[in-house]
Design a protein around this motif. Structure first.
Motif, PDB file in Angstrom:
ATOM      1  N   GLY A  20       0.655  -1.094   0.098  1.00 21.14           N
ATOM      2  CA  GLY A  20      -0.270   0.508   0.311  1.00 21.14           C
ATOM      3  C   GLY A  20       0.751   0.992   0.067  1.00 21.14           C
ATOM      4  N   VAL A  21       1.827   1.216   0.249  1.00 23.26           N
ATOM      5  CA  VAL A  21       2.563   2.385   0.043  1.00 23.26           C
ATOM      6  C   VAL A  21       3.379   2.925  -1.469  1.00 23.26           C
ATOM      7  CG1 VAL A  21       5.257   2.999   0.974  1.00 23.26           C
ATOM      8  CG2 VAL A  21       3.520   1.787   1.870  1.00 23.26           C
ATOM      9  N   PRO A  22       2.928   3.864  -2.187  1.00 27.77           N
ATOM     10  CA  PRO A  22       3.407   3.976  -3.266  1.00 27.77           C
ATOM     11  C   PRO A  22       4.356   3.525  -3.535  1.00 27.77           C
ATOM     12  CG  PRO A  22       2.148   5.950  -2.330  1.00 27.77           C
ATOM     13  CD  PRO A  22       3.326   5.145  -1.658  1.00 27.77           C
ATOM     14  N   PRO A  23       4.966   3.137  -5.402  1.00 26.35           N
ATOM     15  CA  PRO A  23       6.370   2.784  -5.270  1.00 26.35           C
ATOM     16  C   PRO A  23       7.271   3.829  -5.547  1.00 26.35           C
ATOM     17  CG  PRO A  23       4.944   1.126  -6.213  1.00 26.35           C
ATOM     18  CD  PRO A  23       4.219   2.168  -5.252  1.00 26.35           C
ATOM     19  N   PRO A  24       6.604   5.022  -5.758  1.00 27.37           N
ATOM     20  CA  PRO A  24       7.229   6.645  -6.565  1.00 27.37           C
ATOM     21  C   PRO A  24       7.360   6.789  -5.225  1.00 27.37           C
ATOM     22  CG  PRO A  24       4.922   6.364  -7.561  1.00 27.37           C
ATOM     23  CD  PRO A  24       4.722   5.031  -6.850  1.00 27.37           C
ATOM     24  N   LEU A  25       6.904   6.555  -3.935  1.00 25.04           N
ATOM     25  CA  LEU A  25       7.188   7.954  -3.127  1.00 25.04           C
ATOM     26  C   LEU A  25       9.052   6.589  -2.144  1.00 25.04           C
ATOM     27  CD1 LEU A  25       6.870   9.469  -0.857  1.00 25.04           C
ATOM     28  CD2 LEU A  25       5.329   8.485   0.613  1.00 25.04           C
ATOM     29  N   ASP A  51      12.098  18.489  -2.893  1.00 25.09           N
ATOM     30  CA  ASP A  51      11.114  18.083  -2.032  1.00 25.09           C
ATOM     31  C   ASP A  51      11.422  16.818  -1.246  1.00 25.09           C
ATOM     32  OD1 ASP A  51      13.143  16.884  -3.985  1.00 25.09           O
ATOM     33  OD2 ASP A  51      10.708  14.710  -4.739  1.00 25.09           O
ATOM     34  N   TYR A  52      12.823  17.781  -0.645  1.00 19.41           N
ATOM     35  CA  TYR A  52      13.476  16.629   0.380  1.00 19.41           C
ATOM     36  C   TYR A  52      12.870  16.192   1.489  1.00 19.41           C
ATOM     37  CZ  TYR A  52      17.012  14.623   3.023  1.00 19.41           C
ATOM     38  OH  TYR A  52      18.038  13.876   3.989  1.00 19.41           O
ATOM     39  N   ARG A  53      12.607  17.892   2.421  1.00 20.41           N
ATOM     40  CA  ARG A  53      11.893  17.366   3.276  1.00 20.41           C
ATOM     41  C   ARG A  53      10.080  16.717   3.138  1.00 20.41           C
ATOM     42  NH1 ARG A  53      13.701  23.613   5.434  1.00 20.41           N
ATOM     43  NH2 ARG A  53      15.925  22.846   6.078  1.00 20.41           N
ATOM     44  N   ASP A  54       9.274  17.267   2.220  1.00 21.30           N
ATOM     45  CA  ASP A  54       7.910  16.681   2.158  1.00 21.30           C
ATOM     46  C   ASP A  54       8.583  15.279   1.821  1.00 21.30           C
ATOM     47  OD1 ASP A  54       4.975  17.704   1.406  1.00 21.30           O
ATOM     48  OD2 ASP A  54       5.404  16.728  -0.497  1.00 21.30           O
ATOM     49  N   THR A  55       8.976  15.034   1.376  1.00 19.80           N
ATOM     50  CA  THR A  55       9.278  13.159   0.537  1.00 19.80           C
ATOM     51  C   THR A  55       9.572  12.328   2.201  1.00 19.80           C
ATOM     52  OG1 THR A  55      10.173  13.678  -1.382  1.00 19.80           O
ATOM     53  CG2 THR A  55      10.939  11.605  -0.640  1.00 19.80           C
ATOM     54  N   VAL A  56      10.331  12.953   2.677  1.00 17.94           N
ATOM     55  CA  VAL A  56      10.861  12.559   4.303  1.00 17.94           C
ATOM     56  C   VAL A  56       9.347  12.497   4.940  1.00 17.94           C
ATOM     57  CG1 VAL A  56      12.059  12.491   6.212  1.00 17.94           C
ATOM     58  CG2 VAL A  56      13.438  12.691   3.966  1.00 17.94           C
ATOM     59  N   ALA A  57       8.772  13.416   5.680  1.00 17.97           N
ATOM     60  CA  ALA A  57       7.475  14.017   6.152  1.00 17.97           C
ATOM     61  C   ALA A  57       6.271  12.513   5.391  1.00 17.97           C
ATOM     62  CB  ALA A  57       7.160  15.060   5.893  1.00 17.97           C
ATOM     63  N   ARG A  58       6.398  12.603   4.091  1.00 18.01           N
ATOM     64  CA  ARG A  58       5.266  11.511   3.819  1.00 18.01           C
ATOM     65  C   ARG A  58       5.590  10.691   3.694  1.00 18.01           C
ATOM     66  NH1 ARG A  58       4.514  11.732  -1.417  1.00 18.01           N
ATOM     67  NH2 ARG A  58       6.087  12.596  -1.827  1.00 18.01           N
ATOM     68  N   TYR A  59       6.822   9.824   3.628  1.00 13.51           N
ATOM     69  CA  TYR A  59       7.523   8.005   4.006  1.00 13.51           C
ATOM     70  C   TYR A  59       6.752   8.075   5.302  1.00 13.51           C
ATOM     71  CZ  TYR A  59      10.264   4.726   3.476  1.00 13.51           C
ATOM     72  OH  TYR A  59      11.372   3.836   3.617  1.00 13.51           O
ATOM     73  N   GLY A  60       7.966   9.165   6.167  1.00 10.63           N
ATOM     74  CA  GLY A  60       7.117   8.900   7.202  1.00 10.63           C
ATOM     75  C   GLY A  60       5.947   8.520   7.900  1.00 10.63           C
ATOM     76  N   ASP A  61       4.675   9.375   7.258  1.00 11.65           N
ATOM     77  CA  ASP A  61       3.220   8.845   7.571  1.00 11.65           C
ATOM     78  C   ASP A  61       2.949   7.914   7.329  1.00 11.65           C
ATOM     79  OD1 ASP A  61       3.141  11.737   9.108  1.00 11.65           O
ATOM     80  OD2 ASP A  61       2.861  12.908   7.224  1.00 11.65           O
ATOM     81  N   GLU A  62       4.092   7.289   6.015  1.00 10.93           N
ATOM     82  CA  GLU A  62       3.271   6.007   5.085  1.00 10.93           C
ATOM     83  C   GLU A  62       3.820   5.173   6.104  1.00 10.93           C
ATOM     84  OE1 GLU A  62       1.361   4.739   2.788  1.00 10.93           O
ATOM     85  OE2 GLU A  62       0.661   7.024   1.551  1.00 10.93           O
ATOM     86  N   MET A  63       5.217   4.365   6.740  1.00  9.32           N
ATOM     87  CA  MET A  63       5.280   4.278   6.941  1.00  9.32           C
ATOM     88  C   MET A  63       4.666   3.206   8.570  1.00  9.32           C
ATOM     89  SD  MET A  63       8.267   2.922   5.343  1.00  9.32           S
ATOM     90  CE  MET A  63       7.419   2.457   3.893  1.00  9.32           C
ATOM     91  N   ALA A  70       1.451   4.351   8.674  1.00  7.61           N
ATOM     92  CA  ALA A  70       0.111   3.678   8.714  1.00  7.61           C
ATOM     93  C   ALA A  70       0.573   1.946   8.713  1.00  7.61           C
ATOM     94  CB  ALA A  70      -0.350   4.071   7.599  1.00  7.61           C
ATOM     95  N   LEU A  71       1.578   1.126   7.870  1.00  6.00           N
ATOM     96  CA  LEU A  71       2.080   0.037   7.802  1.00  6.00           C
ATOM     97  C   LEU A  71       2.246  -0.035   8.516  1.00  6.00           C
ATOM     98  CD1 LEU A  71       2.312  -2.056   5.419  1.00  6.00           C
ATOM     99  CD2 LEU A  71       5.204  -0.627   5.058  1.00  6.00           C
ATOM    100  N   ALA A  72       3.474   0.118   9.341  1.00  5.20           N
ATOM    101  CA  ALA A  72       3.981  -0.360  11.355  1.00  5.20           C
ATOM    102  C   ALA A  72       3.010  -0.894  12.035  1.00  5.20           C
ATOM    103  CB  ALA A  72       4.502   0.203  11.460  1.00  5.20           C
ATOM    104  N   GLN A  73       1.308   0.134  12.153  1.00  4.95           N
ATOM    105  CA  GLN A  73       0.525   0.408  12.762  1.00  4.95           C
ATOM    106  C   GLN A  73      -0.273  -1.454  11.780  1.00  4.95           C
ATOM    107  OE1 GLN A  73      -1.058   3.811  12.252  1.00  4.95           O
ATOM    108  NE2 GLN A  73      -0.966   3.864  13.908  1.00  4.95           N
ATOM    109  N   LYS A  74      -0.340  -1.564  10.924  1.00  2.00           N
ATOM    110  CA  LYS A  74      -0.400  -2.129   9.844  1.00  2.00           C
ATOM    111  C   LYS A  74      -0.596  -3.839  10.336  1.00  2.00           C
ATOM    112  CE  LYS A  74      -2.888   0.791   6.338  1.00  2.00           C
ATOM    113  NZ  LYS A  74      -3.254   0.722   5.414  1.00  2.00           N
ATOM    114  N   ASP A 123      10.519  -2.647  -4.997  1.00  2.00           N
ATOM    115  CA  ASP A 123       9.452  -1.869  -4.592  1.00  2.00           C
ATOM    116  C   ASP A 123       8.774  -2.262  -3.562  1.00  2.00           C
ATOM    117  OD1 ASP A 123       9.086  -0.235  -6.147  1.00  2.00           O
ATOM    118  OD2 ASP A 123       7.581  -1.971  -7.529  1.00  2.00           O
ATOM    119  N   ALA A 124       9.503  -3.802  -2.549  1.00  2.00           N
ATOM    120  CA  ALA A 124       9.243  -4.748  -0.962  1.00  2.00           C
ATOM    121  C   ALA A 124       9.675  -3.471  -0.152  1.00  2.00           C
ATOM    122  CB  ALA A 124       9.592  -5.831  -1.208  1.00  2.00           C
ATOM    123  N   VAL A 125       9.187  -3.801   1.377  1.00  2.00           N
ATOM    124  CA  VAL A 125       9.455  -3.444   1.954  1.00  2.00           C
ATOM    125  C   VAL A 125      10.067  -4.309   3.752  1.00  2.00           C
ATOM    126  CG1 VAL A 125       8.969  -1.855   4.354  1.00  2.00           C
ATOM    127  CG2 VAL A 125       8.310  -1.265   2.206  1.00  2.00           C
TER     128      VAL A 125
END
Length: 355
Positions: free
Chosen positions: A80-85, A163-175, A177-181, A262-264
């Motif tokens: 569910g984490v977008p591969p482009p991210l 886009d460095y700062r925005d990328t890291v912030a969005r990545y942290g939010d996605e991670m 959500a994935l950690a909770q699941k 594309d895996a985590v």
């Protein structure tokens, strides 16, 4: 999570770029910890989450149970984490390490007073005269404090690329959500309510650490990252296409984790081992170096607050299966980890109760 000293540090990338043919002695591992380069037939399992399709949940839970029992680590796909991210955060890390001049990098250097930022040493040498001098890792890193939001200050992060700062912030939010699941699925795999492990951990303290492993002239003598298990609850990691991460299988076999773009990669950490009462063990891992190519990875750590007391889940304790671990306040565990050094799993093993 990183801990550093204020003493001057030579960046590993600078050493690699200087053209040296031998590594400095402080990076040479003792013979018993040096990497043995062979590829065992085993491979870390991969679990297809199919974007958490409820009709496939039972299959995912069963696969996760098997992976946690046998490995303490597994890849997840269709997470569910977008591969482009994923590509964007790797690209941001590469831009910092490959394209930022060293004086600009040093503007973000971390210190003993502020552990967030650009660093090279995870541990300061012990001040104890009886302690063995610690060997340094062949690695530089940038550590970002991303959660809770009260810790997140993007002004401490690089501005380049734009886009460095925005990328890291969005990545942290996605991670997050994935950690909770994933913690819900791991709980279910033990017959626990889905929220069990997350409830025990409490609010996530999340760090996103981008590690850069420069080419090393003597890879058979060094480690990019010494053997350890992570101290928190769960770590989610992505790599570039250069192999180097190894996990310990069965206590005696180092298995190289093949990069999957594309895996985590999921690594169980020490507090989850305590909460599951040892039914699932945290994953001991390390990074080896490469003579020709630099390697980059992004690890996202999810830890309890330092005031949280961690203990085995009561649902897993009974007369036939008593508690195997002492309760521990997480802040005390962190202090022990940094005072003694990681050295495999010795910190978690010190909490095991006599049977």
């Amino acid at each position: 999570m990183q801990q550093v000293s204020d003493e001057p540090i030579t960046r590993v990338q600078s050493l690699a770029q200087s053209g040296l043919s031998r590594v400095p002695p402080q990076y040479i591992q003792p013979p018993h910890t040096r990497p043995v380069r062979h590829t065992p037939p085993d491979t870390v399992p991969t679990v297809d989450l199919s974007a958490f399709d409820p009709t496939r949940r039972a299959s995912a839970v069963a696969s996760i149970a098997h992976a946690c029992r046998d490995w303490g680590a597994f890849h997840v796909t269709n997470h569910g984490v977008p591969p482009p991210l994923l590509a964007a955060v790797r690209r941001a890390g590469r831009a910092f390490f490959d394209r930022f001049p060293m004086p600009d990098k040093l503007r973000y250097a971390c210190t003993a007073a502020a552990s967030e930022g650009y660093g090279s040493k995870m541990l300061a040498p012990s001040s104890s005269s009886s302690a063995v001098t610690r060997v340094l890792d062949w690695r530089d890193y940038f550590d970002h404090h991303t959660l809770p939001l009260s810790r997140r200050n993007p002004k401490r992060w690089p501005e380049f690329p734009s886009d460095y700062r925005d990328t890291v912030a969005r990545y942290g939010d996605e991670m997050k959500a994935l950690a909770q699941k994933l913690l819900a699925l791991i709980s279910e795999s033990l017959g626990l309510r889905p929220s069990c492990i997350e409830d025990a951990v409490g609010e996530f303290y999340q760090n996103v650490t981008i590690s850069y492993y420069p080419p090393c002239p003597e890879p058979d003598l060094t480690l990019g990252l010494q053997s350890h298990s992570d101290m928190g609850a769960i770590t989610l990691l992505i790599q570039d296409d250069v192999e180097g991460l190894q996990v310990l299988k069965g206590g005696d076999e180092w298995v190289t984790v093949q990069p999957l773009s594309d895996a985590v990669l999921v690594l169980l950490a020490d507090q989850t081992e305590i909460i599951t009462n040892g039914k699932y063990r945290s994953c001991e891992h390390r990074a080896i170096t490469n003579p020709d190519r630099a390697r980059l990875s992004v690890a996202t750590f999810h830890d309890p607050a330092k005031t949280v007391k961690i203990s085995p889940a009561s649902e897993l304790i009974d007369e036939s299966s008593p508690a195997k671990y002492r309760d521990v306040v997480y802040g005390d565990y962190v202090l022990s980890w940094y005072t003694k050094g990681p050295e495999g799993k010795r910190n978690i093993d010190a909490l095991v109760l006599d049977s």
